[in-house]
Design a protein around this motif. Structure first.
Motif, short mmCIF file in Angstrom:
data_model
loop_
_atom_site.label_atom_id
_atom_site.label_comp_id
_atom_site.label_asym_id
_atom_site.label_seq_id
_atom_site.Cartn_x
_atom_site.Cartn_y
_atom_site.Cartn_z
N PRO A 343 0.82 -1.21 0.00
CA PRO A 343 0.00 0.00 0.00
C PRO A 343 0.86 1.27 0.00
O PRO A 343 0.97 1.98 0.99
N GLY A 344 1.46 1.57 -1.14
CA GLY A 344 2.28 2.77 -1.20
C GLY A 344 3.11 2.82 -2.47
O GLY A 344 2.97 1.97 -3.36
N GLY A 345 3.97 3.82 -2.56
CA GLY A 345 4.83 3.97 -3.72
C GLY A 345 6.09 3.12 -3.60
O GLY A 345 6.52 2.77 -2.50
N ILE A 346 6.71 2.79 -4.75
CA ILE A 346 7.95 2.02 -4.72
C ILE A 346 9.02 2.59 -5.64
O ILE A 346 10.10 2.03 -5.75
N GLY A 347 8.72 3.68 -6.32
CA GLY A 347 9.74 4.27 -7.18
C GLY A 347 9.46 4.04 -8.64
O GLY A 347 9.30 2.90 -9.09
N ALA A 348 9.38 5.13 -9.41
CA ALA A 348 8.97 5.03 -10.82
C ALA A 348 9.98 4.30 -11.68
O ALA A 348 9.65 3.82 -12.75
N ASP A 349 11.24 4.22 -11.26
CA ASP A 349 12.25 3.55 -12.07
C ASP A 349 12.04 2.04 -12.11
O ASP A 349 12.50 1.38 -13.04
N LEU A 350 11.40 1.48 -11.09
CA LEU A 350 11.26 0.03 -11.01
C LEU A 350 9.97 -0.46 -11.66
O LEU A 350 9.95 -1.53 -12.25
N VAL A 351 8.90 0.28 -11.51
CA VAL A 351 7.63 -0.08 -12.15
C VAL A 351 7.09 1.13 -12.90
O VAL A 351 7.52 2.26 -12.67
N ASP A 352 6.14 0.88 -13.77
CA ASP A 352 5.49 1.98 -14.49
C ASP A 352 4.35 2.57 -13.68
O ASP A 352 4.15 3.79 -13.67
N TYR A 353 3.59 1.69 -13.01
CA TYR A 353 2.38 2.14 -12.31
C TYR A 353 2.21 1.40 -10.99
O TYR A 353 2.63 0.25 -10.85
N ILE A 354 1.57 2.09 -10.03
CA ILE A 354 1.02 1.42 -8.86
C ILE A 354 -0.49 1.64 -8.90
O ILE A 354 -0.97 2.58 -9.54
N VAL A 355 -1.25 0.76 -8.25
CA VAL A 355 -2.71 0.83 -8.28
C VAL A 355 -3.22 1.35 -6.94
O VAL A 355 -2.81 0.88 -5.88
N ALA A 356 -4.12 2.33 -7.01
CA ALA A 356 -4.72 2.92 -5.82
C ALA A 356 -6.17 3.28 -6.14
O ALA A 356 -6.74 2.81 -7.12
N ASP A 357 -6.77 4.10 -5.28
CA ASP A 357 -8.09 4.65 -5.59
C ASP A 357 -8.07 6.14 -5.25
O ASP A 357 -7.04 6.68 -4.84
N TYR A 358 -9.20 6.79 -5.40
CA TYR A 358 -9.24 8.24 -5.25
C TYR A 358 -9.17 8.68 -3.79
O TYR A 358 -9.00 9.86 -3.51
N HIS A 359 -9.30 7.73 -2.87
CA HIS A 359 -9.18 8.09 -1.45
C HIS A 359 -7.79 7.74 -0.91
O HIS A 359 -7.20 8.53 -0.18
N THR A 360 -7.27 6.57 -1.28
CA THR A 360 -5.95 6.20 -0.75
C THR A 360 -4.85 7.11 -1.29
O THR A 360 -3.88 7.39 -0.59
N ILE A 361 -4.99 7.57 -2.54
CA ILE A 361 -4.10 8.61 -3.06
C ILE A 361 -4.98 9.71 -3.65
O ILE A 361 -5.33 9.68 -4.83
N PRO A 362 -5.37 10.68 -2.84
CA PRO A 362 -6.21 11.77 -3.33
C PRO A 362 -5.42 12.72 -4.23
O PRO A 362 -4.18 12.63 -4.31
N ASP A 363 -6.11 13.62 -4.89
CA ASP A 363 -5.45 14.57 -5.78
C ASP A 363 -4.34 15.35 -5.06
O ASP A 363 -3.30 15.65 -5.63
N SER A 364 -4.58 15.65 -3.79
CA SER A 364 -3.62 16.46 -3.03
C SER A 364 -2.30 15.73 -2.79
O SER A 364 -1.30 16.36 -2.44
N SER A 365 -2.28 14.40 -2.98
CA SER A 365 -1.06 13.63 -2.74
C SER A 365 -0.33 13.21 -4.01
O SER A 365 0.78 12.71 -3.96
N LEU A 366 -0.97 13.40 -5.17
CA LEU A 366 -0.39 12.91 -6.41
C LEU A 366 1.02 13.41 -6.64
O LEU A 366 1.92 12.66 -7.07
N ALA A 367 1.26 14.69 -6.37
CA ALA A 367 2.55 15.29 -6.67
C ALA A 367 3.68 14.72 -5.82
O ALA A 367 4.85 14.85 -6.17
N LYS A 368 3.34 14.08 -4.70
CA LYS A 368 4.38 13.54 -3.82
C LYS A 368 5.00 12.26 -4.37
O LYS A 368 6.13 11.92 -4.00
N TYR A 369 4.27 11.57 -5.22
CA TYR A 369 4.69 10.24 -5.65
C TYR A 369 5.61 10.30 -6.86
O TYR A 369 5.38 11.06 -7.80
N GLN A 370 6.66 9.48 -6.83
CA GLN A 370 7.51 9.30 -8.00
C GLN A 370 6.83 8.38 -9.02
O GLN A 370 7.13 8.44 -10.21
N ASP A 371 5.94 7.52 -8.53
CA ASP A 371 5.27 6.55 -9.39
C ASP A 371 4.15 7.21 -10.19
O ASP A 371 3.60 8.24 -9.79
N HIS A 372 3.80 6.58 -11.30
CA HIS A 372 2.56 6.92 -11.97
C HIS A 372 1.48 6.01 -11.41
O HIS A 372 1.74 4.85 -11.06
#
Length: 871
Positions: A343-372
């Motif tokens: 349940p979290g990010g792991i780094g965009a260099d290792l994977v292309d995407y992680i799966v979440a929903d609109y509550h676990t990663i809200p719009d306000s948190s998107l910019a914090k993640y290296q992952d797509h």
């Protein structure tokens, strides 16, 4: 001396190169030949060389590393470094007994150094040696020269045995290091970090540092090209060590079984072991082909996946203990996705995407993640509960629970609990004296520590009851005996929350500030149980106490969950599968066109979920309801909920017989009529995004549901527009989030009137805008005051005037007290205030002033006397 070192280094380098093109058996034979040629005869030196060689291969090829380490130990049985690394790798392969014996040897060896004893203890605590692991690691920690380098392993053990004071000491040290930016120095595992750290940016930095230290640079290997998609199935591979009796397997089975096999071809890549379980056989039945990569190196596993021309590879472990994420370094597929196990990010260099929903990663948190991020609607967590057989709840006697108590359940691992969490739970138990805490067995050592904290909090230790660990079916059967599940923080329940909802038990949670801390809230919101999501610890404690002090409310909420939650999105594995399939296709199409990665936001068809929940309360007004209910049921985008509030006219039976599509909530009659309480029961059962509270004597003249779909938005509430009948004042539409955010209707109000005015004031104070809907939609049935539910029946005009004074004074004083204390007031204290005002206003001498010296216990203590003048 330097010349000898150079020779040894060259031997290791040469044979690492040899190993790249041959087998480990041939490499070992070549190594032994080199020892003879260079006249290396010391068995300790040979063992050390073999260990050093293993350091080059153990992460990418653990199976070969085992053979080299076994050879090293055959030369020197006291080589602690080789023993330690061998035990760590055997653990990943599921050989736990052998790993345990090796780790006991390490901690007992006079040759071991503090860091090695810490590392060995980190595994021993999981093998039933908690006392020894705790004692050894704690002593070794204070002997370390660089404590931060191994503090994470010590912290893991302290959490496991519930030594919460030591946990506080360790996490304080780590927090200080992170504040200095020393993430690399601590090198904490992402999993342990989530158990105590609610700082989302720290979580992401810890994960990125772990990826950097654990794997080679991920950009050196080109991805395979995407074959033309037209006219063929999309080939999806799933990589995991957990295709066995494991929570991840039980969840992912809901995805595998619902895949459209006409469009997708599924391949299993197992990096763990076959435990022979029914779960394993069930999982296997959904795959077209299966392959074990357990004994392959990361590069070999990647080459195997490439050879199968996999389009999308879904990695299900994330940075957990038994992962094989090193396979992803070699870019085995055009699209790489991490899902479910982490349940979290792991780094965009290792994977292309992680799966979440609109509550676990809200719009306000998107910019914090290296992952797509792929975000799906409602909860991201898929499961496979709906095909389970109907469960018969066990009796309390069968599980040694007392018969006449409220049962608070906690079935998460004890490493999710801390001093702060336990303190909150003890406050709840202190205020609900007829309660017990039913705790999943934490182990003997942890239980001793827990009892110490319980006694310190002034709670009898007999009120903590241990629930043994059971198989899943038996556990689900006993869960229904709980009245309320207490969710920990900052790492809340995930599978445990879904288990509870499936068993029909409410879960109270605190909405977190990171992915792992928001999962329970995501699940509860998807189940339309927003009222159980709290914004802070104070609200968590207050809400739990208020709920448990009304046993009928607990029973009705459980009944509502049992009736509705299985139909909610929480258990809709088919919908989640369809959204994920859309995501796979969208990601693959972008890869085929060589377009840059971006966030993918998926939406499902929400036509099955009502926009509007019409909630009407009937208390001896069945003659009115028979006229108004047909118009309610005719509304589009809506569900109808009738609350039978102790109606003596058989409302529940009549509605069920004539309108089976209507949900009925039965509330036991109370001495004093409480419309707020009844309406809150109805809201708890509602599924719609908007709640329309409507009296049983209000006729809907047109399609208000259609109007709501076009006009209603969150952060607004909608009263009836002018001109309107006075009887329609309480007809109001509110977004469910806004309603639950202000604490619903205030149940301190009794009799007739006041609750609507109070609710509207609370909404406006919470910055919810007042708007209106056209009055043409509503029409009131005219009737006399004698039909209203007054507290008293004599002299109705006098009662109306008194109640108006009581409610006006109550609202004024309550708001003043809330402003003074800067927090909401718990329901028992609000009821106390209401009763005091009632007593004062009903005095025969009709005082001109009311003196309120309000100093309730606990967090609401106010040393202030306020003088109020009557109107």
């Amino acid at each position: 001396m330097q010349e000898n070192i150079n020779i040894l280094q060259q031997i290791i380098k040469n044979h690492f190169n040899i190993f790249q093109s041959t087998t480990i058996e041939k490499t070992l034979l070549s190594l032994e030949e080199s020892f003879k040629q260079n006249n290396i005869v010391s068995t300790k030196i040979i063992a050390a060389i073999l260990y050093d060689f293993t350091l080059n291969i153990y992460q990418s090829d653990p199976a070969s590393a085992i053979k080299v380490l076994e050879k090293s130990i055959s030369y020197d049985e006291t080589n602690v470094s080789s023993l330690l690394l061998l035990g760590i790798i055997l653990d990943q392969f599921g050989e736990h007994q052998r790993a345990s014996n090796i780790m006991l040897q390490v901690v007992s060896s006079p040759s071991s150094i503090p860091r090695q004893r810490v590392q060995a203890s980190n595994l021993l605590v999981r093998y039933g040696h908690a006392q020894k692991a705790h004692e050894v690691s704690k002593e070794a920690y204070y002997q370390l020269h660089d404590r931060l380098a191994y503090i994470e392993a010590v912290l893991y053990i302290a959490m496991h045995v519930a030594d919460w004071d030591f946990v506080d000491e360790l996490t304080s040290e780590i927090s200080n290091a992170y504040a200095r930016g020393e993430f690399a120095r601590v090198n904490e595992s992402p999993r342990t970090n989530l158990l105590w750290c609610a700082n989302e940016e720290y979580n992401i930095n810890v994960a990125a540092n772990w990826v950097k230290n654990s794997f080679a640079a991920a950009n050196n290997f080109p991805k395979p090209e995407v074959e033309a998609l037209e006219g063929r199935k999309i080939r999806v591979g799933y990589l995991s060590s957990d295709f066995r009796e494991h929570p991840t397997a039980k969840l992912i089975n809901g995805l595998l079984k619902n895949h459209d096999k006409n469009k997708f071809e599924l391949t299993m890549y197992c990096s763990g072991w076959d435990d022979g379980s029914l779960m394993r056989k069930t999982i296997e039945s959904h795959f077209d082909t299966m392959h074990s990569v357990t004994n392959l190196s990361d590069q070999e596993a990647s080459e195997l996946i490439r050879s199968h021309k996999i389009d999308v590879l879904v990695e299900l472990n994330g940075p957990t203990r038994a992962n094989r994420m090193g396979v992803l370094v070699y870019k085995p597929a055009p699209v790489l996705i991490n899902y479910l196990g982490w349940p979290g990010g792991i780094g965009a260099d290792l994977v292309d995407y992680i799966v979440a929903d609109y509550h676990t990663i809200p719009d306000s948190s998107l910019a914090k993640y290296q992952d797509h991020i792929i975000r799906i609607q409602d909860s991201y967590q898929i499961n496979d509960f709906l095909d389970r057989k109907n469960l018969t709840t066990l009796s309390r006697s069968e599980v040694n629970l007392p018969p006449d108590v409220l049962v608070l359940g906690m079935f998460n691992s004890i490493n999710k609990v801390s001093n702060d969490v336990w303190s909150a739970w003890m406050q709840i138990m202190h205020n609900v004296p007829n309660s017990v805490l039913w705790l999943l067995s934490p182990g003997e050592v942890a239980f001793r520590h827990i009892l110490e904290k319980t006694i310190q909090a002034g709670i009898a230790q007999e009120r903590i009851i241990i629930a043994p660990r059971l198989d899943e079916q038996s556990h689900l059967k006993r869960l229904g005996l709980c009245d309320l599940i207490l969710d920990p923080w900052p790492y809340c329940g995930h599978t445990s929350t879904t288990d509870a909802l499936f068993a029909g038990v409410p879960v109270i949670t605190m909405d977190g500030s990171n992915f792992s801390g928001r999962v329970s809230a995501s699940l509860l919101k998807a189940a339309s149980l927003d009222m159980l999501v709290c914004k802070d610890v104070g609200e968590y404690i207050e809400k739990a106490i208020n709920m448990l002090q009304d046993s009928e409310k607990v029973l009705l909420l459980k009944k509502s969950i049992q009736e509705s939650v299985l139909r909610s999105d929480v258990f809709n594995a088919k919908s989640k599968t369809q959204q994920l399939e859309q995501a796979y296709y969208a990601a693959l199409e972008r890869a085929s066109k060589k377009l840059p990665l971006l966030h993918l936001n998926l939406h499902k068809d929400k036509s099955q979920k009502p926009l509007l929940s019409l909630i009407t309360v009937c208390r001896n007004r069945l003659h009115h309801l028979k006229q108004t209910l047909p118009k309610m049921c005719a509304q589009s985008n809506a569900e109808v909920i009738v609350v039978d509030d102790g109606c003596e006219q058989g409302t529940a039976t009549w509605v069920r017989g004539n309108y089976p599509q209507v949900r009925v909530v039965e509330v036991t009659s109370t001495v004093q009529f409480s419309l707020p309480r009844a309406r809150n029961f109805g809201a708890n059962a509602a599924q719609g995004n908007f709640l329309l509270f409507i009296d049983a004597d209000i006729i809907l003249e047109d399609d208000l549901g259609k109007w709501a779909a076009q006009n209603c938005k969150e952060n607004n509430y909608y009263e009836v527009g002018e001109p309107r009948s006075l009887s329609a004042f309480g007809t109001v539409m509110i977004h469910r989030n806004d309603f639950f955010d202000v604490g619903c209707y205030d149940e301190a109000f009794v009799g007739w009137g006041g609750e609507d005015t109070d609710l509207y004031a609370s909404l406006q104070n919470n910055r919810v805008n007042k708007l209106s809907f056209p009055s043409v939609f509503v029409n009131a049935i005219e009737h006399s005051d004698e039909e209203r539910q007054f507290e008293e029946s004599q002299d109705i005009n006098k009662v109306k005037l008194q109640q108006h004074k009581i409610h006006s004074m109550y609202i004024r004083i309550k708001n003043d007290l809330m402003a003074l204390s800067r927090q909401s007031l718990a329901l028992p204290y609000r009821k106390e205030l209401m009763q005091k005002i009632i007593n004062e206003i009903k005095k025969e001498d009709k005082p001109a002033t009311i003196e309120i010296s309000f100093a309730p216990q606990g967090a609401y203590k106010l040393n202030k006397t306020i003088l109020y003048t009557m109107d």
